[in-house]
Write a protein that holds these residues in place. Structure first.
Motif, PDB file in Angstrom:
ATOM      1  N   GLN A  82       0.839  -1.190   0.000  1.00  0.00           N
ATOM      2  CA  GLN A  82       0.000   0.000   0.000  1.00  0.00           C
ATOM      3  C   GLN A  82       0.882   1.251   0.000  1.00  0.00           C
ATOM      4  OE1 GLN A  82       0.035  -2.303   2.446  1.00  0.00           O
ATOM      5  NE2 GLN A  82       0.119  -1.339   4.431  1.00  0.00           N
ATOM      6  N   SER A  83       0.348   2.356  -0.503  1.00  0.00           N
ATOM      7  CA  SER A  83       1.146   3.573  -0.688  1.00  0.00           C
ATOM      8  C   SER A  83       1.608   4.197   0.620  1.00  0.00           C
ATOM      9  CB  SER A  83       0.360   4.597  -1.508  1.00  0.00           C
ATOM     10  OG  SER A  83      -0.804   4.986  -0.817  1.00  0.00           O
ATOM     11  N   ASP A  84       0.928   3.934   1.726  1.00  0.00           N
ATOM     12  CA  ASP A  84       1.334   4.534   3.002  1.00  0.00           C
ATOM     13  C   ASP A  84       2.263   3.626   3.821  1.00  0.00           C
ATOM     14  OD1 ASP A  84      -0.589   2.635   3.589  1.00  0.00           O
ATOM     15  OD2 ASP A  84      -1.577   3.854   5.116  1.00  0.00           O
ATOM     16  N   LYS A 132       5.456   2.254   5.400  1.00  0.00           N
ATOM     17  CA  LYS A 132       6.726   2.872   5.771  1.00  0.00           C
ATOM     18  C   LYS A 132       7.820   1.825   5.649  1.00  0.00           C
ATOM     19  CE  LYS A 132       4.615   6.267   8.697  1.00  0.00           C
ATOM     20  NZ  LYS A 132       4.283   6.684  10.042  1.00  0.00           N
ATOM     21  N   THR A 181       9.823   4.526  -0.444  1.00  0.00           N
ATOM     22  CA  THR A 181       8.396   4.399  -0.707  1.00  0.00           C
ATOM     23  C   THR A 181       8.109   2.928  -1.014  1.00  0.00           C
ATOM     24  OG1 THR A 181       8.619   4.749  -3.085  1.00  0.00           O
ATOM     25  CG2 THR A 181       8.338   6.733  -1.705  1.00  0.00           C
TER      26      THR A 181
END
Length: 117
Positions: A5-7, A9, A89
């Motif tokens: 997922q893009s969030d 970490k 990312t």
């Protein structure tokens, strides 16, 4: 399973580790050496001295995951060896795991068209 997922970490540990290290040793390294919480859902990426192997450590909420990847005949793209960490990312992590040079990925700002009244 580690979701992309893009969030997500992602923390890249820049120095090499002893590749015999297991989950407990890597979790202690995260906690004691880089002062992060290994149980907070981040992905921690470690490399071997030859840069042809990676280990990923991730707590998914129900247990700790240790993933190992070896490249046959090549090396992972890696920043200069030094003490410390870098943030990646999820897209950069996907490229790294694919054996590609993730350092070439640039984020471009998205221009949102405006409507003139």
């Amino acid at each position: 399973m580690i979701g992309f997922q893009s969030d997500l970490k992602v923390i890249l540990v820049t120095g090499p580790i002893d590749f015999r290290a297991g989950i407990n040793t890597l979790a202690a390294l995260v906690s004691n050496t880089i002062a992060k919480n290994p149980y907070d859902g981040q992905v921690f990426i470690f490399r071997s001295r030859r840069a042809d192997r990676l280990k990923l450590l991730h707590f998914d909420g129900s247990g700790m995951i240790l993933l190992t990847k070896w490249l046959e005949g090549s090396k992972f793209a890696w920043p200069p060896i030094q003490d410390g960490v870098m943030k990646l990312t999820s897209a950069q992590m996907a490229l790294l795991l694919g054996g590609m040079d993730w350092r070439r990925l640039e984020q471009k700002p998205v221009k949102i068209p405006t409507m003139a009244g």
